[in-house]
Write an enzyme that holds these catalytic residues in place. Structure first.
Site, PDB file in Angstrom:
ATOM      1  N   CYS A  33      -5.577   7.857   8.948  1.00 43.25           N
ATOM      2  CA  CYS A  33      -5.585   7.497  10.186  1.00 43.25           C
ATOM      3  C   CYS A  33      -5.231   8.364  11.489  1.00 43.25           C
ATOM      4  CB  CYS A  33      -5.084   5.923  10.587  1.00 43.25           C
ATOM      5  SG  CYS A  33      -5.274   4.676  10.055  1.00 43.25           S
TER       6      CYS A  33
ATOM      7  N   ARG B 173      -0.338  14.907  12.613  1.00 44.21           N
ATOM      8  CA  ARG B 173      -0.385  14.463  10.677  1.00 44.21           C
ATOM      9  C   ARG B 173       0.011  15.705   9.690  1.00 44.21           C
ATOM     10  NH1 ARG B 173      -1.913   8.830   9.167  1.00 44.21           N
ATOM     11  NH2 ARG B 173      -0.066   8.316   7.890  1.00 44.21           N
ATOM     12  N   PRO B 174       0.338  16.580  10.594  1.00 43.92           N
ATOM     13  CA  PRO B 174       0.834  17.811   9.387  1.00 43.92           C
ATOM     14  C   PRO B 174       1.898  17.606   8.109  1.00 43.92           C
ATOM     15  CG  PRO B 174       2.708  17.646  11.242  1.00 43.92           C
ATOM     16  CD  PRO B 174       1.789  16.344  11.727  1.00 43.92           C
ATOM     17  N   ILE B 175       1.746  18.728   7.557  1.00 44.32           N
ATOM     18  CA  ILE B 175       2.555  18.405   6.405  1.00 44.32           C
ATOM     19  C   ILE B 175       3.051  19.668   6.095  1.00 44.32           C
ATOM     20  CG2 ILE B 175       0.410  16.990   4.682  1.00 44.32           C
ATOM     21  CD1 ILE B 175      -1.244  19.376   3.990  1.00 44.32           C
ATOM     22  N   ASP B 176       3.559  20.075   6.886  1.00 42.68           N
ATOM     23  CA  ASP B 176       4.634  21.502   6.821  1.00 42.68           C
ATOM     24  C   ASP B 176       5.752  20.938   6.316  1.00 42.68           C
ATOM     25  OD1 ASP B 176       4.935  19.740   9.428  1.00 42.68           O
ATOM     26  OD2 ASP B 176       6.553  21.354   9.585  1.00 42.68           O
ATOM     27  N   LEU B 177       6.067  19.907   6.205  1.00 46.92           N
ATOM     28  CA  LEU B 177       7.415  19.507   5.846  1.00 46.92           C
ATOM     29  C   LEU B 177       7.492  19.382   4.545  1.00 46.92           C
ATOM     30  CD1 LEU B 177       8.646  17.095   8.474  1.00 46.92           C
ATOM     31  CD2 LEU B 177       9.718  19.301   7.787  1.00 46.92           C
TER      32      LEU B 177
ATOM     33  N   ARG C 298      -8.666  -0.417   4.146  1.00 44.65           N
ATOM     34  CA  ARG C 298      -7.812   0.507   3.217  1.00 44.65           C
ATOM     35  C   ARG C 298      -6.188   0.378   3.642  1.00 44.65           C
ATOM     36  NH1 ARG C 298      -6.817   4.696   7.072  1.00 44.65           N
ATOM     37  NH2 ARG C 298      -5.180   5.520   5.428  1.00 44.65           N
TER      38      ARG C 298
ATOM     39  N   LYS D 165       0.640  -1.513  -0.014  1.00 44.12           N
ATOM     40  CA  LYS D 165      -0.209  -0.196   0.219  1.00 44.12           C
ATOM     41  C   LYS D 165       1.055   1.318   0.539  1.00 44.12           C
ATOM     42  CE  LYS D 165      -1.843   1.455   3.803  1.00 44.12           C
ATOM     43  NZ  LYS D 165      -1.896   2.859   3.872  1.00 44.12           N
ATOM     44  N   ASN D 166       2.314   0.982   0.269  1.00 44.82           N
ATOM     45  CA  ASN D 166       3.009   2.536   1.279  1.00 44.82           C
ATOM     46  C   ASN D 166       3.610   2.832   0.009  1.00 44.82           C
ATOM     47  OD1 ASN D 166       0.879   2.934   3.455  1.00 44.82           O
ATOM     48  ND2 ASN D 166       2.900   2.362   4.539  1.00 44.82           N
TER      49      ASN D 166
ATOM     50  N   ARG E  27      -4.439   9.843   3.381  1.00 44.85           N
ATOM     51  CA  ARG E  27      -3.311  10.453   3.914  1.00 44.85           C
ATOM     52  C   ARG E  27      -2.486  11.032   2.547  1.00 44.85           C
ATOM     53  NH1 ARG E  27      -0.586  14.012   7.429  1.00 44.85           N
ATOM     54  NH2 ARG E  27       1.772  13.903   7.102  1.00 44.85           N
TER      55      ARG E  27
ATOM     56  N   ASP F 269       3.860   0.701  11.591  1.00 44.90           N
ATOM     57  CA  ASP F 269       2.719   0.114  11.738  1.00 44.90           C
ATOM     58  C   ASP F 269       2.583  -1.014  11.895  1.00 44.90           C
ATOM     59  OD1 ASP F 269       3.541   1.839   7.748  1.00 44.90           O
ATOM     60  OD2 ASP F 269       2.975   2.641  10.003  1.00 44.90           O
TER      61      ASP F 269
HETATM   62  C1  EPZ Z   1       3.825   6.947   6.148  1.00 44.23           C
HETATM   63  O1  EPZ Z   1       3.429   8.164   6.227  1.00 44.23           O
HETATM   64  C2  EPZ Z   1       2.405   5.740   5.606  1.00 44.23           C
HETATM   65  N1  EPZ Z   1       1.265   5.573   4.647  1.00 44.23           N
HETATM   66  C3  EPZ Z   1       2.724   5.552   7.078  1.00 44.23           C
HETATM   67  O2  EPZ Z   1       1.666   4.055   6.978  1.00 44.23           O
HETATM   68  C4  EPZ Z   1       3.749   5.252   8.028  1.00 44.23           C
HETATM   69  O3  EPZ Z   1       3.692   4.931   9.631  1.00 44.23           O
HETATM   70  C5  EPZ Z   1       4.754   6.455   8.157  1.00 44.23           C
HETATM   71  O4  EPZ Z   1       4.722   6.947   6.441  1.00 44.23           O
HETATM   72  C6  EPZ Z   1       5.799   6.490   9.111  1.00 44.23           C
HETATM   73  O5  EPZ Z   1       6.849   5.364   8.490  1.00 44.23           O
HETATM   74  C7  EPZ Z   1       1.736   5.898   3.378  1.00 44.23           C
HETATM   75  O6  EPZ Z   1       3.203   5.636   3.072  1.00 44.23           O
HETATM   76  C8  EPZ Z   1       0.996   6.224   2.444  1.00 44.23           C
HETATM   77  P1  EPZ Z   1       5.562  10.733   8.080  1.00 44.23           P
HETATM   78  P2  EPZ Z   1       3.541   9.504   6.390  1.00 44.23           P
HETATM   79  O7  EPZ Z   1       5.550  11.743   6.982  1.00 44.23           O
HETATM   80  O8  EPZ Z   1       3.978   9.956   5.360  1.00 44.23           O
HETATM   81  C9  EPZ Z   1       5.766  13.994  11.473  1.00 44.23           C
HETATM   82  C10 EPZ Z   1      -0.181   3.347   7.475  1.00 44.23           C
HETATM   83  O9  EPZ Z   1      -0.213   2.414   8.488  1.00 44.23           O
HETATM   84  N2  EPZ Z   1       5.463  15.019  10.501  1.00 44.23           N
HETATM   85  O10 EPZ Z   1       6.547  10.228   7.880  1.00 44.23           O
HETATM   86  O11 EPZ Z   1       2.220  10.287   6.840  1.00 44.23           O
HETATM   87  C11 EPZ Z   1       3.977  12.906  12.063  1.00 44.23           C
HETATM   88  O12 EPZ Z   1       3.895  14.127  12.627  1.00 44.23           O
HETATM   89  C12 EPZ Z   1       0.414   4.050   7.375  1.00 44.23           C
HETATM   90  O13 EPZ Z   1       0.094   2.408   6.688  1.00 44.23           O
HETATM   91  C13 EPZ Z   1       6.271  16.441  10.613  1.00 44.23           C
HETATM   92  O14 EPZ Z   1       6.114  16.521  11.297  1.00 44.23           O
HETATM   93  O15 EPZ Z   1       4.504   9.494   7.557  1.00 44.23           O
HETATM   94  C14 EPZ Z   1       4.195  12.082  11.842  1.00 44.23           C
HETATM   95  O16 EPZ Z   1       4.627  12.425  13.571  1.00 44.23           O
HETATM   96  C15 EPZ Z   1      -0.194   4.717   8.651  1.00 44.23           C
HETATM   97  N3  EPZ Z   1       5.346  17.342   9.412  1.00 44.23           N
HETATM   98  C16 EPZ Z   1       6.042  11.792  11.392  1.00 44.23           C
HETATM   99  O17 EPZ Z   1       6.389  13.074  10.840  1.00 44.23           O
HETATM  100  C17 EPZ Z   1       5.344  17.027   7.900  1.00 44.23           C
HETATM  101  O18 EPZ Z   1       4.906  17.322   7.377  1.00 44.23           O
HETATM  102  C18 EPZ Z   1       5.812  10.843  10.481  1.00 44.23           C
HETATM  103  O19 EPZ Z   1       5.192  11.078   9.376  1.00 44.23           O
HETATM  104  C19 EPZ Z   1       5.167  14.515   7.746  1.00 44.23           C
HETATM  105  C20 EPZ Z   1       4.759  14.427   9.237  1.00 44.23           C
END
Ligand code: EPZ
Length: 442
Positions: free
Chosen positions: A117, A122-126, A406, A22-23, A93, A314
């Site tokens: 989820c 889960r911000p998107i600032d980065l 999902r 999926k990811n 997401r 996960d």
């Molecule tokens: C991906 O989510 C996966 N989803 C998640 O899988 C997985 O748990 C996660 O990576 C970590 O491995 C998909 O690939 C579709 P992150 P993502 O950006 O991209 C913070 C599942 O169960 N952050 O690495 O959202 C955020 O808040 C799902 O299959 C910021 O602060 O993960 C979190 O605490 C759940 N700013 C941490 O980073 C940002 O702009 C990890 O988020 C982005 C993230």
């Protein structure tokens, strides 16, 4: 909402081949927006999130056709739109992954906050810090994000946190920017290597995925390709833990064991016998893992869920379920998301001994679990409840399994083939087992 009716106590045995990841497939589908012509994806999983992503791509002008259950043809020649409606953004997401590809293809993107989820803020600032560094302008008005970037230019970018999604969004946007981008402190997950391999098959010049430094040399255009998505390591790890809690013996095929090395070492620590084979196909397409469980599991000690190559967040909830019936105490620290212990409360209602303090959960076994009625609050928490239920001889009902649809295609069918007594029921109780995720085929 549908539910699972599980009568545990059955020992799981046999073999299962994981679906495509999926990811991995979700960012790859987003990337296909950049590619005029027909991209063909093999080993595409039949999941609700995939169908939701397909609906977004169609809305943008892509033509999409399934060939059987696992081959997807995406023709992005006709991409004309650059705006994703709120209701589609909210469904998953990964909708935020459209930002980079739309900027690269259409030089603009109109999005809003993604769904996914509820495991943290889960911000998107980065994501948008990276896209702005490449030259995009990003403004927010009434909850909509307006991104513009007529000429993206490669540049050094340092992520303050190795965000998986931000890494993927930046790679996609940079793949068609002018010049070179050096992305530092990048996420290293195997799914990012799969995105790199897909983009390079389409003519991109990306290197270093899987390490913290990724180099992207922008190209003027990308061409369609046929690509097989990597196996789903999280699905594989989930089935291994289901085998372990039932004292079973299960082989999971279609993945590279190296993608689960941290998780396998924890399972071995708990007394499971692990055999692996890397397979012959370089991307791990035909590797396998066999797990034979001990009569009694030992506690895992201390486990920290953290970015790759650490223990995957996960699989943190499924591990928590497993540890409830292991002898001794396990301390689990969740270092990725701030709200990923939601299933603990439901596991406690089944008799588990778990105490949660901040980002740490202490699990004391061996608990005598009993049946009951619980509800999934998120994708992996739902899987954890199912794993616990497989050990309970009585009846356990798991509600809200739409969360599980999902990320797990045909969860009940796979477990039933391994020997579990599990039935999928629609809200009004009609048995619906034996169907796929119930999503209509395009
Ligand atoms: C991906 O989510 C996966 N989803 C998640 O899988 C997985 O748990 C996660 O990576 C970590 O491995 C998909 O690939 C579709 P992150 P993502 O950006 O991209 C913070 C599942 O169960 N952050 O690495 O959202 C955020 O808040 C799902 O299959 C910021 O602060 O993960 C979190 O605490 C759940 N700013 C941490 O980073 C940002 O702009 C990890 O988020 C982005 C993230």
């Amino acid at each position: 909402m549908d539910s699972y009716d599980i009568r545990g106590g059955e020992r799981l045995s046999g073999e299962v081949t994981v679906s495509g990841a999926k990811n991995a497939v979700l960012p790859i589908l987003a990337a296909s927006v950049m590619i005029p012509g027909e991209t063909v994806l093999d080993n595409c999983p039949d999941l609700a999130d995939v169908h939701n992503m397909c609906e977004i791509l169609r809305h943008l002008g892509c033509e999409i056709h399934w060939e059987g259950h696992h081959r997807l043809r995406v023709d992005a020649s006709g991409v004309k739109g650059c705006s994703v409606p709120r209701k589609l953004m909210k469904r998953l997401r990964s909708s935020v992954f459209l930002a980079g590809p739309l900027l690269a293809r259409c030089h603009q993107a109109v999005l809003s906050a993604p769904g996914g989820c509820a495991i943290g803020s889960r911000p998107i600032d980065l994501h948008f810090l990276g896209l702005s560094a490449l030259g995009a302008s990003v403004t927010e008005r009434e909850g909509r994000l307006f991104c513009r970037g007529t000429r993206l230019r490669g540049t050094p970018i340092h992520l303050t946190y190795p965000s998986v999604g931000a890494t993927e969004n930046i790679i996609m946007a940079a793949s068609m920017a002018e010049g070179e981008t050096l992305l530092q402190n990048a996420a290293k997950e195997p799914e990012i290597v799969d995105l790199q391999n897909f983009l390079n098959a389409c003519g991109a010049e990306v290197s270093g995925a899987g390490t913290e430094e990724i180099r992207i040399r922008g190209v003027k255009r990308l061409h369609p390709a046929r690509y097989a998505v990597m196996g789903d390591r999280i699905e594989g790890g989930t089935y291994l833990m289901a085998a372990a809690i039932t004292g079973g013996d299960v082989t999971v095929r279609g993945l590279n064991p190296a993608w689960l090395s941290s998780e396998l070492s924890v399972l071995a620590r708990m007394g499971c016998r692990i055999e692996t084979d890397e397979g012959t196909v370089p991307d791990g397409g035909d590797g396998w893992i066999r797990l034979s469980a001990p009569p009694e599991l030992s506690a895992a000690g201390f486990v920290k869920a953290e970015p790759w190559p650490g223990f995957s967040t996960d699989l943190q909830s499924p591990l928590m379920a497993l540890c409830t019936v292991a002898k001794g105490t396990t301390v689990i620290e969740e270092a990725v998301f701030e709200n990923r212990f939601q299933c603990a409360q439901e596991l406690k209602s089944l008799g588990a001994d778990i105490s949660v303090e901040g980002q740490r959960a202490t699990v004391t076994g061996r608990a005598n679990l009993h049946g009951g009625r619980v509800a999934a609050a998120d994708l992996r928490g739902g899987a954890a409840l199912a794993i616990a239920a497989l050990e309970i001889p009585g009846e356990t009902i798991i509600e809200n399994i739409c969360h599980m649809d999902r990320g797990y295609g045909k969860f009940d069918i796979v477990l039933k083939e391994l020997g579990a007594n599990i039935e999928r029921r629609e809200t009004h109780g009609r048995k619906t087992s034996g169907e796929t995720t119930g999503i209509s085929k395009e």
